[in-house]
Scaffold this active site. Sequence first.
Site, PDB file in Angstrom:
ATOM      1  N   GLY A  67      -2.103  14.892   3.602  1.00 46.92           N
ATOM      2  CA  GLY A  67      -2.093  13.877   2.546  1.00 46.92           C
ATOM      3  C   GLY A  67      -1.981  14.512   1.183  1.00 46.92           C
ATOM      4  O   GLY A  67      -1.675  15.694   1.055  1.00 46.92           O
ATOM      5  N   ASN A  68      -2.195  13.713   0.153  1.00 43.51           N
ATOM      6  CA  ASN A  68      -2.123  14.226  -1.219  1.00 43.51           C
ATOM      7  C   ASN A  68      -3.129  13.498  -2.090  1.00 43.51           C
ATOM      8  O   ASN A  68      -3.790  12.557  -1.643  1.00 43.51           O
ATOM      9  CB  ASN A  68      -0.687  14.109  -1.765  1.00 43.51           C
ATOM     10  CG  ASN A  68      -0.226  12.673  -1.829  1.00 43.51           C
ATOM     11  OD1 ASN A  68      -0.718  11.889  -2.633  1.00 43.51           O
ATOM     12  ND2 ASN A  68       0.716  12.310  -0.966  1.00 43.51           N
TER      13      ASN A  68
END
Length: 229
Positions: free
Chosen positions: A29-30
């Site tokens: 993810g980020n």
Amino acid sequence: ALPRDLTGVRVVISAGGTREALDPVRYLGNRSSGKQGYAMARVAAQRGAEVTLVAAHTVALPQPAGVDVQHVSSASELSAAVHAAASAADVVVMAAAVADFRPARRADHKIKKSDDQPDPAVELVRNPDILAELVTARRDGQVIVGFAAETGDESGGVLEHARAKLKRKGCDLLVVNAVGEGRAFEVEDNAGWLLAAPERGGAERQIPLGSKSQLASAVWDAVTELIAP
Ligand code: C5P
């Protein structure tokens, strides 16, 4: 009160960060909070637009009033939802942080550590660039807005990178955030540049440090100039 200058305009906005599954419990993810995309949606609805918000993962945010929110997780889910909504939209805004890569394989079961097996390696494959696809599939008169997070000092690198990215992506407007050293991600304020494609006048406006709603308003001001009859 805000102007109702987007009345009847159909807009699609993506927001948040995608998650690319490694197995049933893990993902890549980020750090996108989704706040800038949500501000884009909130301000558009306040100015009269019909808004579809395709929301990937965000911090906890209030549901924007009068907005159709579609929740998605991965880049491919986001892509499907954005493309479906974009086919009937006047304006598309890609504010989501879309993963450039996804794991080549998603394990069916939780990946286990083992003392007699080598540690696993993660192979990544490229995700399609949704913004570039939208430009290719553009309807007549449709305005397409991209976002770019760029690192570098304000005077030099940021603008040059942004001009090249605007050209490469082919969108009408590119919103450039200066990131790094605690700027843009996970903060309340944003500053940057708003670049128009040469065919769209080529203006380069500096957006002063302000709230994400103020940045959203500046972007919608520029969009209304492009969709005005
Ligand atoms: O190339 P870069 O990721 O910096 O471009 C950012 C812009 O491209 C954003 O508008 C983002 O939503 C969009 N994007 C996309 N699909 C990807 C990667 C980025 O639409 N796979």
